[in-house]
Design a protein around this motif. Sequence first.
Motif, short mmCIF file in Angstrom:
data_model
loop_
_atom_site.label_atom_id
_atom_site.label_comp_id
_atom_site.label_asym_id
_atom_site.label_seq_id
_atom_site.Cartn_x
_atom_site.Cartn_y
_atom_site.Cartn_z
N LEU A 1 24.92 34.05 -30.66
CA LEU A 1 25.73 33.86 -29.45
C LEU A 1 27.22 34.02 -29.75
O LEU A 1 27.97 34.55 -28.93
N ALA A 2 27.63 33.56 -30.95
CA ALA A 2 29.05 33.69 -31.31
C ALA A 2 29.45 35.14 -31.53
O ALA A 2 30.63 35.50 -31.35
N VAL B 1 19.16 27.11 -28.32
CA VAL B 1 20.55 27.56 -28.22
C VAL B 1 21.30 27.25 -29.50
O VAL B 1 22.06 28.09 -30.01
N TRP B 2 21.09 26.06 -30.04
CA TRP B 2 21.76 25.68 -31.29
C TRP B 2 21.30 26.58 -32.44
O TRP B 2 22.12 26.99 -33.28
N ARG C 1 23.04 30.01 -32.40
CA ARG C 1 24.49 29.98 -32.23
C ARG C 1 25.21 31.11 -32.98
O ARG C 1 26.22 31.62 -32.47
#
Length: 297
Positions: A77-78, A70-71, A74
Motif C-alpha cells: 500500500l505504501a 491491511v496491516w 502495508r
Amino acid sequence: MGNVAQLAVLPASGSASRFLKRLAGWKTVLLLILISWLYVPILVPLVRQWWIDPNFSHGFFVPLFSGFIVWQNRPRLAAIRHAPSSWGLPVMLLGLAMLILGVFGAELFLSRISLILLIAGMVVFFLGWETLRAVLFPLLFLILMVPIPAIVFNQIAFPLQILASKVAAWSLPLCGVPVLREGNIITLPAMPLEVAQACSGIRSLLSLTTLAIMYGYLLEKRVAIRVALALGSIPIAVVANSFRIIGTGLLVQYWDPDKAQGFFHEFSGWLIFVASLLILFGVHQGLRLLLRRKVST
C-alpha cells in the motif's frame, strides 16, 4: 543577490508545505470525528448484537481480520502512488444517503452497510482507484460482520430446518428408529423432536463460511481453491448439522431423552463444528493433491 533571493524563498516554501500538511492532517482528524459521530449509534448496537446473538458472534473476528490484511499489506500500500479521484465523492454521498434511509426507515442492515460504502468512497477520493483495488478484499470481507436482515435470515433458516428434518426422518429408520415427520417435527417412540431455528444449521453455516474465507486467504494462494473452499463450506455445514440431528434422535431413543438437552445438546454443536473444520481441512488437502496430479500429468 540571486543566491540570497533563493535562500529567502526556500524557507517560505518549506513553511507553506508544512502548513498544508498540518491543514490536511486536521481535515483528516475532523473527518474521522464526523464519521465517528455519525456511526457510533450504529456500531454500538451492532457490537451488542454480536455479543448477545450466537448466530452472529463471528462478527467480532471480521473487522480484526480485515485490519490484519491491511496491516500485512502495508508495504504494498505504501508503494502505491496516490491519485485522488473526485469520483469518490458520489460514492461517499451514496453511502451517506444509505445511512439516512436506514436510520429514518429503521433498516439496520442498510445503515450498517453504508459505512463500508462510505469507506470505499473515501479511499477513492483521498487515495485513488488503485488503492481501492489493493484493499478491496478486506473491504468486501467486512460485509460478513453485518447481520443479514431478519426476513432474509428466516427465508434461509426455515428451508434448512425442513432439510435437516427430512434427512433425519430418512436416516433414523436405517438405524432402527421409526419416525413420523410433520414439517420440522420428528416424532420418535420416546418423544417428539422439534428442529428449531437454532438447530437449522444457519449458525454454523455463517460461521464456517467466514472461517473458510479466512482459512483460504491465509493458507492458500490460488484464488480458485479459495473460492472452492468458501463454496464447499456450505454443504459441509448443512451435512454436519444433519448428522447432529440424527445423533440427537439416536440419543433420545437409545439412551435418555433428558440427555438430548442442556450440556449434551450444546456440546454436540461444538463437536459438529470442530468436525466441520476438520472436513474443510481435508477438502483443502484433497484439492491440493488433485491439482498436483494434474500438473504432474
